[in-house]
Design a protein around this motif. Structure first.
Motif, mmCIF file in Angstrom:
data_model
loop_
_atom_site.group_PDB
_atom_site.id
_atom_site.type_symbol
_atom_site.label_atom_id
_atom_site.label_comp_id
_atom_site.label_asym_id
_atom_site.label_seq_id
_atom_site.Cartn_x
_atom_site.Cartn_y
_atom_site.Cartn_z
ATOM 1 N N MET A 1 9.129 -6.853 -36.062
ATOM 2 C CA MET A 1 9.195 -5.406 -35.865
ATOM 3 C C MET A 1 9.920 -5.079 -34.559
ATOM 4 N N ASN A 2 10.732 -4.032 -34.599
ATOM 5 C CA ASN A 2 11.468 -3.606 -33.410
ATOM 6 C C ASN A 2 10.654 -2.575 -32.626
ATOM 7 N N SER A 3 9.443 -2.962 -32.234
ATOM 8 C CA SER A 3 8.593 -2.056 -31.480
ATOM 9 C C SER A 3 9.115 -1.926 -30.058
ATOM 10 N N PHE A 4 8.532 -1.005 -29.312
ATOM 11 C CA PHE A 4 9.032 -0.709 -27.976
ATOM 12 C C PHE A 4 8.917 -1.920 -27.047
ATOM 13 N N GLU A 5 7.869 -2.706 -27.200
ATOM 14 C CA GLU A 5 7.687 -3.857 -26.319
ATOM 15 C C GLU A 5 8.699 -4.958 -26.591
ATOM 16 N N ASN A 6 9.406 -4.901 -27.722
ATOM 17 C CA ASN A 6 10.412 -5.908 -28.039
ATOM 18 C C ASN A 6 11.795 -5.555 -27.494
ATOM 19 N N TYR A 7 11.907 -4.400 -26.847
ATOM 20 C CA TYR A 7 13.178 -4.065 -26.208
ATOM 21 C C TYR A 7 13.367 -4.937 -24.962
ATOM 22 N N ASN A 8 14.597 -5.006 -24.499
ATOM 23 C CA ASN A 8 14.897 -5.795 -23.316
ATOM 24 C C ASN A 8 14.098 -5.270 -22.112
ATOM 25 N N PRO A 9 13.539 -6.166 -21.296
ATOM 26 C CA PRO A 9 12.743 -5.712 -20.144
ATOM 27 C C PRO A 9 13.504 -4.799 -19.187
ATOM 28 N N ILE A 10 14.816 -4.957 -19.094
ATOM 29 C CA ILE A 10 15.594 -4.095 -18.205
ATOM 30 C C ILE A 10 15.542 -2.651 -18.683
ATOM 31 N N SER A 11 15.785 -2.437 -19.971
ATOM 32 C CA SER A 11 15.770 -1.077 -20.511
ATOM 33 C C SER A 11 14.365 -0.490 -20.483
ATOM 34 N N VAL A 12 13.351 -1.323 -20.736
ATOM 35 C CA VAL A 12 11.966 -0.845 -20.686
ATOM 36 C C VAL A 12 11.586 -0.452 -19.258
ATOM 37 N N PHE A 13 12.000 -1.258 -18.284
ATOM 38 C CA PHE A 13 11.710 -0.961 -16.885
ATOM 39 C C PHE A 13 12.395 0.332 -16.454
ATOM 40 N N ILE A 14 13.649 0.500 -16.859
ATOM 41 C CA ILE A 14 14.377 1.735 -16.535
ATOM 42 C C ILE A 14 13.657 2.936 -17.131
ATOM 43 N N TYR A 15 13.198 2.803 -18.370
ATOM 44 C CA TYR A 15 12.513 3.922 -19.016
ATOM 45 C C TYR A 15 11.253 4.309 -18.252
ATOM 46 N N PHE A 16 10.405 3.333 -17.945
ATOM 47 C CA PHE A 16 9.148 3.634 -17.269
ATOM 48 C C PHE A 16 9.383 4.236 -15.895
ATOM 49 N N MET A 17 10.376 3.747 -15.183
ATOM 50 C CA MET A 17 10.654 4.297 -13.860
ATOM 51 C C MET A 17 11.104 5.757 -13.954
ATOM 52 N N THR A 18 11.899 6.088 -14.956
ATOM 53 C CA THR A 18 12.401 7.461 -15.072
ATOM 54 C C THR A 18 11.282 8.447 -15.407
ATOM 55 N N VAL A 19 10.401 8.077 -16.352
ATOM 56 C CA VAL A 19 9.354 9.026 -16.748
ATOM 57 C C VAL A 19 8.276 9.159 -15.669
ATOM 58 N N THR A 20 7.946 8.064 -14.994
ATOM 59 C CA THR A 20 6.890 8.146 -13.982
ATOM 60 C C THR A 20 7.373 8.837 -12.707
ATOM 61 N N VAL A 21 8.622 8.609 -12.319
ATOM 62 C CA VAL A 21 9.144 9.264 -11.118
ATOM 63 C C VAL A 21 9.166 10.770 -11.320
ATOM 64 N N THR A 22 9.628 11.214 -12.488
ATOM 65 C CA THR A 22 9.642 12.653 -12.773
ATOM 66 C C THR A 22 8.239 13.233 -12.751
ATOM 67 N N ALA A 23 7.281 12.487 -13.298
ATOM 68 C CA ALA A 23 5.896 12.972 -13.329
ATOM 69 C C ALA A 23 5.304 13.093 -11.935
ATOM 70 N N MET A 24 5.743 12.248 -11.007
ATOM 71 C CA MET A 24 5.150 12.232 -9.667
ATOM 72 C C MET A 24 5.802 13.208 -8.698
ATOM 73 N N ILE A 25 7.079 13.563 -8.928
ATOM 74 C CA ILE A 25 7.769 14.410 -7.953
ATOM 75 C C ILE A 25 7.773 15.880 -8.322
ATOM 76 N N CYS A 26 7.349 16.194 -9.541
ATOM 77 C CA CYS A 26 7.423 17.586 -9.985
ATOM 78 C C CYS A 26 6.019 18.130 -10.246
ATOM 79 N N TYR A 27 5.754 19.339 -9.742
ATOM 80 C CA TYR A 27 4.453 19.970 -9.919
ATOM 81 C C TYR A 27 4.526 21.139 -10.899
ATOM 82 N N ASN A 28 5.522 21.141 -11.743
ATOM 83 C CA ASN A 28 5.619 22.159 -12.766
ATOM 84 C C ASN A 28 4.583 21.877 -13.858
ATOM 85 N N PRO A 29 3.722 22.835 -14.218
ATOM 86 C CA PRO A 29 2.671 22.579 -15.210
ATOM 87 C C PRO A 29 3.202 22.089 -16.551
ATOM 88 N N VAL A 30 4.358 22.600 -16.977
ATOM 89 C CA VAL A 30 4.907 22.187 -18.269
ATOM 90 C C VAL A 30 5.265 20.707 -18.247
#
Length: 292
Positions: A1-30
């Motif tokens: 199965m081509n689940s998310f954990e089977n993606y290359n670690p580089i792309s997975v790491f980039i994804y997690f960094m982008t979503v978490t950084v946005t969540a931590m630096i922005c205080y917009n309720p939405v």
């Protein structure tokens, strides 16, 4: 199965960094709510009905944050009541709620990150940049579950032997200290054994080769490109003040401009990407089973 954990670690790491950084630096309720629902949906998709204690803990964290913040933070113009000659404001309460939601969402992201990014993937990511640091990080992550498992074994052995089985607090404390003492000895012995084993295998002698079973495929490039593009849009919106939101002294209106909607839409897509991938693969798997 081509689940998310089977993606290359580089792309997975980039994804997690982008979503978490946005969540931590922005205080917009939405954006905070999008991050929370995206993280919890992915966590539930990965773990199904398991690890229910995590949900209890994080939702309790939100309630505690909502209760504590108005006690120590008296900013805000809408006074709900007076406690010990200090005003408890509506703005401080709502800020505490969203602060708790933001912390909970980040913890959900890091929980799924630790599930997906195993020690061998982290070694693959940082092995070429800093091999010693990567090895240290990999070994540390490996010892965390081993340490937890060994604690359960030692505690079970003590209960079997009838040591510190009373329910009194002093007895529990003595039992916990005894387990901790045993675990310190076990960790030191295990560390020495690991070091001797690495020396016997010639670690640190000469130049070492690097092997990795991971290959950067087209899907990995697509995931990385999408993550970075959506992250760029969100960052531009935050930096330009398009999504700016203030809780004090009065709560400002949620930004509803065209660019703000675009940033909400982009970040909403980003946080639900893993869930979409997992659901798509489950549907494909069920369809394949039905054809057998």
């Amino acid at each position: 199965m081509n689940s998310f954990e089977n993606y290359n670690p580089i792309s997975v790491f980039i994804y997690f960094m982008t979503v978490t950084v946005t969540a931590m630096i922005c205080y917009n309720p939405v954006l905070i709510l999008l991050s929370f629902f995206g993280s919890i949906s992915f966590y539930i998709t990965l773990n199904k009905a398991q690890k229910g204690k995590t949900h209890v803990f994080l939702f309790a964290l939100i309630l505690v944050s909502a209760a504590i913040n108005p006690i120590f933070n008296h900013n805000g113009a809408t006074v709900l009541f007076i406690m010990n000659n200090n005003p408890v404001t509506l703005e401080a309460f709502i800020y505490g709620v969203f602060l708790g939601i933001m912390i909970a969402s980040v913890m959900y992201w890091f929980a799924v990150f630790s599930q997906i990014m195993t020690s061998d993937k982290l070694l693959y990511l940082f092995g070429r940049i800093s091999p010693k640091t990567a090895l240290l990080l990999s070994m540390t992550l490996r010892y965390i579950p081993l340490f937890s498992l060994q604690i359960k074994k030692v505690s079970a052995s003590q209960k079997t032997l009838g040591i510190y089985t009373d329910e009194s607090i002093p007895d529990k404390l003595r039992g916990g200290i005894r387990v901790f003492s045993v675990m310190v000895t076990w960790a030191l012995e295990n560390g020495i054994i690991t070091a001797d084993s690495m020396t016997a295998r010639g670690y640190g002698i000469g130049k070492r080769t690097h092997f990795s079973p991971y290959r950067f495929k087209v899907r990995d490039f697509v995931l990385s490109a999408i993550s970075l593009t959506l992250f760029t849009v969100s960052c531009v919106a935050v930096a330009s003040g398009t999504t700016a939101f203030s809780f004090y002294p009065y709560m400002s209106q949620i930004p509803l401009s065209a660019f703000a909607f675009l940033s909400y839409f982009c970040y909403g897509i980003a946080v639900f990407i893993p869930t979409f991938i997992e659901i798509k693969e489950v549907i494909r798997w069920k369809y394949s089973e039905s054809k057998i």
